[in-house]
Motif scaffolding. Structure first.
Motif, PDB file in Angstrom:
ATOM      1  N   ASN A 248      20.042 -28.148   4.990  1.00  0.00           N
ATOM      2  CA  ASN A 248      18.658 -27.018   5.349  1.00  0.00           C
ATOM      3  C   ASN A 248      19.314 -25.562   5.145  1.00  0.00           C
ATOM      4  OD1 ASN A 248      16.735 -28.845   6.017  1.00  0.00           O
ATOM      5  ND2 ASN A 248      17.168 -28.186   8.491  1.00  0.00           N
ATOM      6  N   VAL A 249      21.020 -25.180   5.580  1.00  0.00           N
ATOM      7  CA  VAL A 249      21.930 -23.967   5.124  1.00  0.00           C
ATOM      8  C   VAL A 249      21.669 -23.969   3.782  1.00  0.00           C
ATOM      9  CG1 VAL A 249      24.531 -22.858   5.411  1.00  0.00           C
ATOM     10  CG2 VAL A 249      23.141 -23.842   7.959  1.00  0.00           C
ATOM     11  N   LYS A 250      22.590 -25.412   3.687  1.00  0.00           N
ATOM     12  CA  LYS A 250      22.678 -25.345   1.621  1.00  0.00           C
ATOM     13  C   LYS A 250      21.867 -24.888   1.020  1.00  0.00           C
ATOM     14  CE  LYS A 250      24.024 -28.330  -1.569  1.00  0.00           C
ATOM     15  NZ  LYS A 250      24.394 -29.720  -2.218  1.00  0.00           N
ATOM     16  N   ARG A 251      20.250 -25.243   2.194  1.00  0.00           N
ATOM     17  CA  ARG A 251      19.472 -25.026   1.027  1.00  0.00           C
ATOM     18  C   ARG A 251      18.957 -23.472   0.913  1.00  0.00           C
ATOM     19  NH1 ARG A 251      15.460 -28.899   3.395  1.00  0.00           N
ATOM     20  NH2 ARG A 251      13.660 -27.906   2.222  1.00  0.00           N
ATOM     21  N   LEU A 252      18.930 -23.165   1.734  1.00  0.00           N
ATOM     22  CA  LEU A 252      18.626 -21.615   2.026  1.00  0.00           C
ATOM     23  C   LEU A 252      19.746 -20.506   1.342  1.00  0.00           C
ATOM     24  CD1 LEU A 252      17.307 -19.207   3.593  1.00  0.00           C
ATOM     25  CD2 LEU A 252      19.581 -19.853   5.511  1.00  0.00           C
ATOM     26  N   ALA A 253      21.156 -20.989   1.345  1.00  0.00           N
ATOM     27  CA  ALA A 253      21.833 -20.693   0.747  1.00  0.00           C
ATOM     28  C   ALA A 253      21.414 -20.294  -0.453  1.00  0.00           C
ATOM     29  CB  ALA A 253      23.306 -20.170   0.455  1.00  0.00           C
ATOM     30  N   ALA A 254      20.978 -21.340  -1.080  1.00  0.00           N
ATOM     31  CA  ALA A 254      20.690 -21.338  -2.769  1.00  0.00           C
ATOM     32  C   ALA A 254      19.507 -20.658  -3.034  1.00  0.00           C
ATOM     33  CB  ALA A 254      20.659 -23.128  -3.000  1.00  0.00           C
ATOM     34  N   ALA A 255      18.695 -20.712  -2.023  1.00  0.00           N
ATOM     35  CA  ALA A 255      17.112 -19.565  -2.291  1.00  0.00           C
ATOM     36  C   ALA A 255      17.723 -18.171  -2.044  1.00  0.00           C
ATOM     37  CB  ALA A 255      16.437 -19.591  -1.022  1.00  0.00           C
ATOM     38  N   ILE A 256      18.956 -17.730  -1.137  1.00  0.00           N
ATOM     39  CA  ILE A 256      19.546 -16.472  -1.205  1.00  0.00           C
ATOM     40  C   ILE A 256      20.232 -16.320  -2.515  1.00  0.00           C
ATOM     41  CG2 ILE A 256      20.891 -14.893   0.101  1.00  0.00           C
ATOM     42  CD1 ILE A 256      19.988 -16.703   2.907  1.00  0.00           C
ATOM     43  N   ASN A 257      20.709 -17.261  -2.975  1.00  0.00           N
ATOM     44  CA  ASN A 257      21.550 -16.708  -4.650  1.00  0.00           C
ATOM     45  C   ASN A 257      20.507 -17.065  -5.591  1.00  0.00           C
ATOM     46  OD1 ASN A 257      23.832 -16.995  -3.709  1.00  0.00           O
ATOM     47  ND2 ASN A 257      24.509 -19.004  -3.565  1.00  0.00           N
ATOM     48  N   GLN A 258      19.320 -17.361  -5.406  1.00  0.00           N
ATOM     49  CA  GLN A 258      18.448 -17.622  -6.559  1.00  0.00           C
ATOM     50  C   GLN A 258      18.278 -16.060  -6.395  1.00  0.00           C
ATOM     51  OE1 GLN A 258      15.442 -20.385  -6.364  1.00  0.00           O
ATOM     52  NE2 GLN A 258      13.671 -19.303  -7.385  1.00  0.00           N
ATOM     53  N   ALA A 259      17.674 -15.598  -5.049  1.00  0.00           N
ATOM     54  CA  ALA A 259      16.920 -13.955  -4.932  1.00  0.00           C
ATOM     55  C   ALA A 259      18.281 -13.088  -5.550  1.00  0.00           C
ATOM     56  CB  ALA A 259      16.989 -13.920  -3.649  1.00  0.00           C
ATOM     57  N   ALA A 260      19.500 -13.464  -4.930  1.00  0.00           N
ATOM     58  CA  ALA A 260      20.233 -12.271  -5.400  1.00  0.00           C
ATOM     59  C   ALA A 260      20.438 -12.360  -7.403  1.00  0.00           C
ATOM     60  CB  ALA A 260      21.757 -12.941  -4.847  1.00  0.00           C
ATOM     61  N   GLY A 261      20.312 -13.265  -7.752  1.00  0.00           N
ATOM     62  CA  GLY A 261      20.778 -13.722  -9.007  1.00  0.00           C
ATOM     63  C   GLY A 261      19.344 -13.623 -10.095  1.00  0.00           C
ATOM     64  N   GLY A 262      18.170 -13.002  -9.341  1.00  0.00           N
ATOM     65  CA  GLY A 262      17.249 -12.978 -10.443  1.00  0.00           C
ATOM     66  C   GLY A 262      16.928 -12.037 -10.582  1.00  0.00           C
ATOM     67  N   THR A 263      16.086 -11.360 -11.358  1.00  0.00           N
ATOM     68  CA  THR A 263      15.464 -10.349 -11.871  1.00  0.00           C
ATOM     69  C   THR A 263      13.769  -9.459 -11.503  1.00  0.00           C
ATOM     70  OG1 THR A 263      14.264 -10.876 -13.550  1.00  0.00           O
ATOM     71  CG2 THR A 263      16.418 -10.166 -13.853  1.00  0.00           C
ATOM     72  N   SER A 264      13.428 -11.127 -10.785  1.00  0.00           N
ATOM     73  CA  SER A 264      12.409 -10.597  -9.989  1.00  0.00           C
ATOM     74  C   SER A 264      12.133 -10.700  -8.647  1.00  0.00           C
ATOM     75  CB  SER A 264      11.785 -12.483 -10.534  1.00  0.00           C
ATOM     76  OG  SER A 264      12.369 -12.824  -9.269  1.00  0.00           O
ATOM     77  N   LYS A 265      11.409  -9.388  -8.242  1.00  0.00           N
ATOM     78  CA  LYS A 265      11.406  -9.227  -7.273  1.00  0.00           C
ATOM     79  C   LYS A 265      11.122  -9.845  -5.652  1.00  0.00           C
ATOM     80  CE  LYS A 265      12.877  -4.840  -8.689  1.00  0.00           C
ATOM     81  NZ  LYS A 265      14.342  -4.263  -7.692  1.00  0.00           N
ATOM     82  N   GLY A 266      10.706 -11.185  -5.780  1.00  0.00           N
ATOM     83  CA  GLY A 266      10.005 -12.273  -5.126  1.00  0.00           C
ATOM     84  C   GLY A 266      10.492 -12.973  -4.808  1.00  0.00           C
ATOM     85  N   CYS A 267       9.747 -13.773  -3.297  1.00  0.00           N
ATOM     86  CA  CYS A 267      10.772 -14.587  -3.073  1.00  0.00           C
ATOM     87  C   CYS A 267      10.843 -15.494  -3.598  1.00  0.00           C
ATOM     88  CB  CYS A 267      10.393 -14.856  -1.943  1.00  0.00           C
ATOM     89  SG  CYS A 267      10.165 -13.437  -0.281  1.00  0.00           S
ATOM     90  N   PRO A 268      12.080 -16.546  -3.651  1.00  0.00           N
ATOM     91  CA  PRO A 268      11.902 -17.604  -3.915  1.00  0.00           C
ATOM     92  C   PRO A 268      11.214 -18.857  -3.331  1.00  0.00           C
ATOM     93  CG  PRO A 268      14.675 -17.062  -2.698  1.00  0.00           C
ATOM     94  CD  PRO A 268      13.244 -16.097  -3.208  1.00  0.00           C
ATOM     95  N   SER A 269      10.952 -20.083  -4.417  1.00  0.00           N
ATOM     96  CA  SER A 269      10.133 -20.657  -3.012  1.00  0.00           C
ATOM     97  C   SER A 269      10.644 -21.588  -2.675  1.00  0.00           C
ATOM     98  CB  SER A 269       9.010 -21.845  -4.306  1.00  0.00           C
ATOM     99  OG  SER A 269       9.596 -22.477  -5.394  1.00  0.00           O
ATOM    100  N   SER A 270      11.050 -22.228  -1.258  1.00  0.00           N
ATOM    101  CA  SER A 270      11.798 -23.297  -0.907  1.00  0.00           C
ATOM    102  C   SER A 270      11.504 -24.457  -1.529  1.00  0.00           C
ATOM    103  CB  SER A 270      11.235 -23.356   0.609  1.00  0.00           C
ATOM    104  OG  SER A 270      11.249 -22.314   1.416  1.00  0.00           O
ATOM    105  N   GLN A 271      12.842 -24.678  -1.958  1.00  0.00           N
ATOM    106  CA  GLN A 271      12.761 -26.380  -2.057  1.00  0.00           C
ATOM    107  C   GLN A 271      12.446 -27.401  -1.008  1.00  0.00           C
ATOM    108  OE1 GLN A 271      15.373 -24.371  -2.602  1.00  0.00           O
ATOM    109  NE2 GLN A 271      15.026 -23.537  -4.447  1.00  0.00           N
TER     110      GLN A 271
END
Length: 186
Positions: free
Chosen positions: A163-186
């Protein structure tokens, strides 16, 4: 006289053996690293704060029992407090962040459920913002992540690590992305 001394010694040894408690097992949210993964550098994401529900904010692992019960496992402990374990695990997972700018992260864990033989669940609100004078972009998201767990505490901890690994992946995706939205949970 010698016979009574032997009986006294045997009785004392039996009493001491009966008083023996099970050893404490320590667990961590940081998974063992496999192989030679390059983990150089520092994260561009600084963890500002982490909060967890008071029911699980202790060194002992807390599990759910039934619909309304909790059990504090006296022989199964986190290696540090749950907040410190989460902080260390997030730092470990965010090391390879591909963020183009320095960012600040705040985590507010709403639920941290542990049910051996069923699942591990983390429900967390998180806020990510850019640091710097010109840009303080803010994104606030909520992620609810659940992983199946086997019946042992070791399997439950591995589910929480996932779960922590998936949460960090979502945060990394949001930090590296250009979109302003929240990433979808995998």
């Amino acid at each position: 006289m010698a016979f009574s001394l032997k009986i006294t010694l045997v009785t004392a040894l039996l009493l001491l053996t009966a008083c023996r408690s099970d050893p404490i097992q320590f667990h961590t949210l940081i998974p063992a690293q496999l192989g030679n993964q390059s983990r150089g550098g520092t994260s561009e994401i600084e963890i500002e704060s982490i909060s967890v529900p008071p029911q699980v904010d202790r060194p002992q692992i807390v599990i759910r029992q039934g619909n309304s019960g909790l059990a504090i496992l006296e022989t199964e402990w986190w290696a540090a407090s749950l907040v410190d374990e989460l902080r260390s695990a997030m730092v470990d997972q965010l090391l390879n962040s591909h963020s183009q700018r320095k960012m600040s992260l705040r985590l507010d864990v709403q639920r941290f459920d542990s049910i051996p033989g069923q699942y591990a669940l983390i429900d967390v609100k998180w806020r990510l913002r850019s640091l710097g004078d010109s840009d303080n972009t803010l994104i606030t998201c909520r992620s609810t992540l659940q992983s199946p767990s086997g019946p042992s505490i070791d399997e439950l901890v591995v589910a929480h690590q996932n779960n922590v690994k998936r949460l960090a992946a979502a945060i990394n995706q949001a930090a590296g992305g250009t979109s302003k939205g929240c990433p979808s949970s995998q």
